[in-house]
Write a protein that holds these residues in place. Structure first.
Motif, PDB file in Angstrom:
ATOM      1  N   MET A  77      32.768  38.760  52.970  1.00  0.00           N
ATOM      2  CA  MET A  77      33.906  38.426  52.144  1.00  0.00           C
ATOM      3  C   MET A  77      34.892  39.582  52.142  1.00  0.00           C
ATOM      4  N   ARG A  78      36.152  39.237  52.011  1.00  0.00           N
ATOM      5  CA  ARG A  78      37.201  40.243  51.890  1.00  0.00           C
ATOM      6  C   ARG A  78      37.876  40.089  50.533  1.00  0.00           C
ATOM      7  N   PHE A  79      38.185  41.250  49.937  1.00  0.00           N
ATOM      8  CA  PHE A  79      38.792  41.264  48.611  1.00  0.00           C
ATOM      9  C   PHE A  79      40.049  42.115  48.619  1.00  0.00           C
ATOM     10  N   ALA A  80      40.906  41.856  47.648  1.00  0.00           N
ATOM     11  CA  ALA A  80      42.134  42.633  47.460  1.00  0.00           C
ATOM     12  C   ALA A  80      42.423  42.672  45.974  1.00  0.00           C
ATOM     13  N   THR A  81      43.255  43.619  45.580  1.00  0.00           N
ATOM     14  CA  THR A  81      43.806  43.622  44.229  1.00  0.00           C
ATOM     15  C   THR A  81      45.276  43.277  44.391  1.00  0.00           C
ATOM     16  N   ILE A  82      45.714  42.253  43.667  1.00  0.00           N
ATOM     17  CA  ILE A  82      47.103  41.798  43.781  1.00  0.00           C
ATOM     18  C   ILE A  82      47.784  41.827  42.416  1.00  0.00           C
ATOM     19  N   ARG A  83      49.108  41.915  42.466  1.00  0.00           N
ATOM     20  CA  ARG A  83      49.907  41.858  41.232  1.00  0.00           C
ATOM     21  C   ARG A  83      50.318  40.410  40.990  1.00  0.00           C
ATOM     22  N   THR A  84      50.212  39.991  39.746  1.00  0.00           N
ATOM     23  CA  THR A  84      50.646  38.653  39.343  1.00  0.00           C
ATOM     24  C   THR A  84      51.556  38.805  38.128  1.00  0.00           C
ATOM     25  N   PRO A  85      52.239  37.747  37.722  1.00  0.00           N
ATOM     26  CA  PRO A  85      53.063  37.839  36.508  1.00  0.00           C
ATOM     27  C   PRO A  85      52.256  38.233  35.262  1.00  0.00           C
ATOM     28  N   ASP A  86      50.935  37.976  35.275  1.00  0.00           N
ATOM     29  CA  ASP A  86      50.077  38.303  34.136  1.00  0.00           C
ATOM     30  C   ASP A  86      49.364  39.643  34.281  1.00  0.00           C
ATOM     31  N   ILE A 107      42.404  33.980  46.432  1.00  0.00           N
ATOM     32  CA  ILE A 107      41.944  33.250  45.248  1.00  0.00           C
ATOM     33  C   ILE A 107      41.770  34.258  44.110  1.00  0.00           C
ATOM     34  N   PRO A 108      42.610  34.192  43.058  1.00  0.00           N
ATOM     35  CA  PRO A 108      42.480  35.133  41.939  1.00  0.00           C
ATOM     36  C   PRO A 108      41.120  35.018  41.243  1.00  0.00           C
ATOM     37  N   LEU A 109      40.544  36.161  40.906  1.00  0.00           N
ATOM     38  CA  LEU A 109      39.236  36.217  40.253  1.00  0.00           C
ATOM     39  C   LEU A 109      39.374  36.827  38.861  1.00  0.00           C
ATOM     40  N   ALA A 110      38.374  36.611  38.032  1.00  0.00           N
ATOM     41  CA  ALA A 110      38.401  37.087  36.646  1.00  0.00           C
ATOM     42  C   ALA A 110      37.964  38.549  36.548  1.00  0.00           C
ATOM     43  N   ALA A 111      38.645  39.416  37.279  1.00  0.00           N
ATOM     44  CA  ALA A 111      38.428  40.873  37.220  1.00  0.00           C
ATOM     45  C   ALA A 111      39.788  41.516  37.449  1.00  0.00           C
ATOM     46  N   ALA A 112      40.048  42.631  36.795  1.00  0.00           N
ATOM     47  CA  ALA A 112      41.362  43.268  36.871  1.00  0.00           C
ATOM     48  C   ALA A 112      41.654  43.878  38.237  1.00  0.00           C
ATOM     49  N   ASP A 113      40.599  44.291  38.966  1.00  0.00           N
ATOM     50  CA  ASP A 113      40.782  44.896  40.292  1.00  0.00           C
ATOM     51  C   ASP A 113      39.452  44.842  41.031  1.00  0.00           C
ATOM     52  N   VAL A 114      39.457  45.251  42.295  1.00  0.00           N
ATOM     53  CA  VAL A 114      38.239  45.198  43.101  1.00  0.00           C
ATOM     54  C   VAL A 114      37.167  46.140  42.552  1.00  0.00           C
ATOM     55  N   GLY A 115      37.553  47.284  41.992  1.00  0.00           N
ATOM     56  CA  GLY A 115      36.573  48.186  41.386  1.00  0.00           C
ATOM     57  C   GLY A 115      35.811  47.509  40.258  1.00  0.00           C
ATOM     58  N   GLU A 116      36.519  46.820  39.390  1.00  0.00           N
ATOM     59  CA  GLU A 116      35.872  46.089  38.289  1.00  0.00           C
ATOM     60  C   GLU A 116      34.997  44.966  38.830  1.00  0.00           C
ATOM     61  N   ALA A 158      28.956  38.240  42.699  1.00  0.00           N
ATOM     62  CA  ALA A 158      28.486  36.878  42.428  1.00  0.00           C
ATOM     63  C   ALA A 158      28.706  36.444  40.980  1.00  0.00           C
ATOM     64  N   SER A 159      28.822  37.409  40.062  1.00  0.00           N
ATOM     65  CA  SER A 159      28.942  37.054  38.643  1.00  0.00           C
ATOM     66  C   SER A 159      30.386  36.866  38.171  1.00  0.00           C
ATOM     67  N   VAL A 160      31.373  37.109  39.039  1.00  0.00           N
ATOM     68  CA  VAL A 160      32.775  37.011  38.630  1.00  0.00           C
ATOM     69  C   VAL A 160      33.366  35.689  39.127  1.00  0.00           C
ATOM     70  N   PRO A 161      33.734  34.807  38.195  1.00  0.00           N
ATOM     71  CA  PRO A 161      34.289  33.512  38.598  1.00  0.00           C
ATOM     72  C   PRO A 161      35.770  33.610  38.977  1.00  0.00           C
ATOM     73  N   GLU A 162      36.284  32.503  39.506  1.00  0.00           N
ATOM     74  CA  GLU A 162      37.718  32.423  39.768  1.00  0.00           C
ATOM     75  C   GLU A 162      38.459  32.469  38.433  1.00  0.00           C
ATOM     76  N   ARG A 163      39.677  32.980  38.464  1.00  0.00           N
ATOM     77  CA  ARG A 163      40.482  33.082  37.240  1.00  0.00           C
ATOM     78  C   ARG A 163      41.023  31.697  36.900  1.00  0.00           C
ATOM     79  N   PRO A 164      40.667  31.166  35.732  1.00  0.00           N
ATOM     80  CA  PRO A 164      41.091  29.811  35.368  1.00  0.00           C
ATOM     81  C   PRO A 164      42.611  29.696  35.245  1.00  0.00           C
ATOM     82  N   GLY A 165      43.150  28.618  35.766  1.00  0.00           N
ATOM     83  CA  GLY A 165      44.577  28.345  35.637  1.00  0.00           C
ATOM     84  C   GLY A 165      45.457  28.993  36.680  1.00  0.00           C
TER      85      GLY A 165
END
Length: 87
Positions: A1-10, A23-32, A39-46
């Motif tokens: 898997m490949r991950f990135a940290t991206i900026r969003t309006p939120d 696909i945005p995930l429910a973590a503030a950045d890749v470190g988190e 495996a324990s971090v779901p997609e960011r709802p909405g």
């Protein structure tokens, strides 16, 4: 898997690369994300997927626990690379 940290309006978010979409995930950045366990971090709802070519990338790990640097600061290595010794 490949991950990135991206900026969003939120704010920033970790994202998983799926094809050419992030696909945005429910973590503030890749470190988190890594600290929590991928495996324990779901997609960011909405949030909708973001095309990778249009994403605003942020630092992957904005608060690293350590930084490791390598330099030409020792004599033998400087000599083996054919460089001149500093004064």
């Amino acid at each position: 898997m490949r991950f990135a940290t991206i900026r969003t309006p939120d704010g920033s978010t970790a994202a998983r690369l799926d094809g050419d979409q992030l696909i945005p995930l429910a973590a503030a950045d890749v470190g988190e994300l890594l600290a929590a366990g991928v495996a324990s971090v779901p997609e960011r709802p909405g949030d909708s997927p973001v095309p990778a070519s249009q994403a605003s990338y942020a630092p992957v790990v904005p608060r690293p626990s350590k930084i490791i640097c390598v330099g030409l600061n020792y004599r033998e290595h400087i000599l083996e690379t054919g460089r001149e010794l500093p004064e």
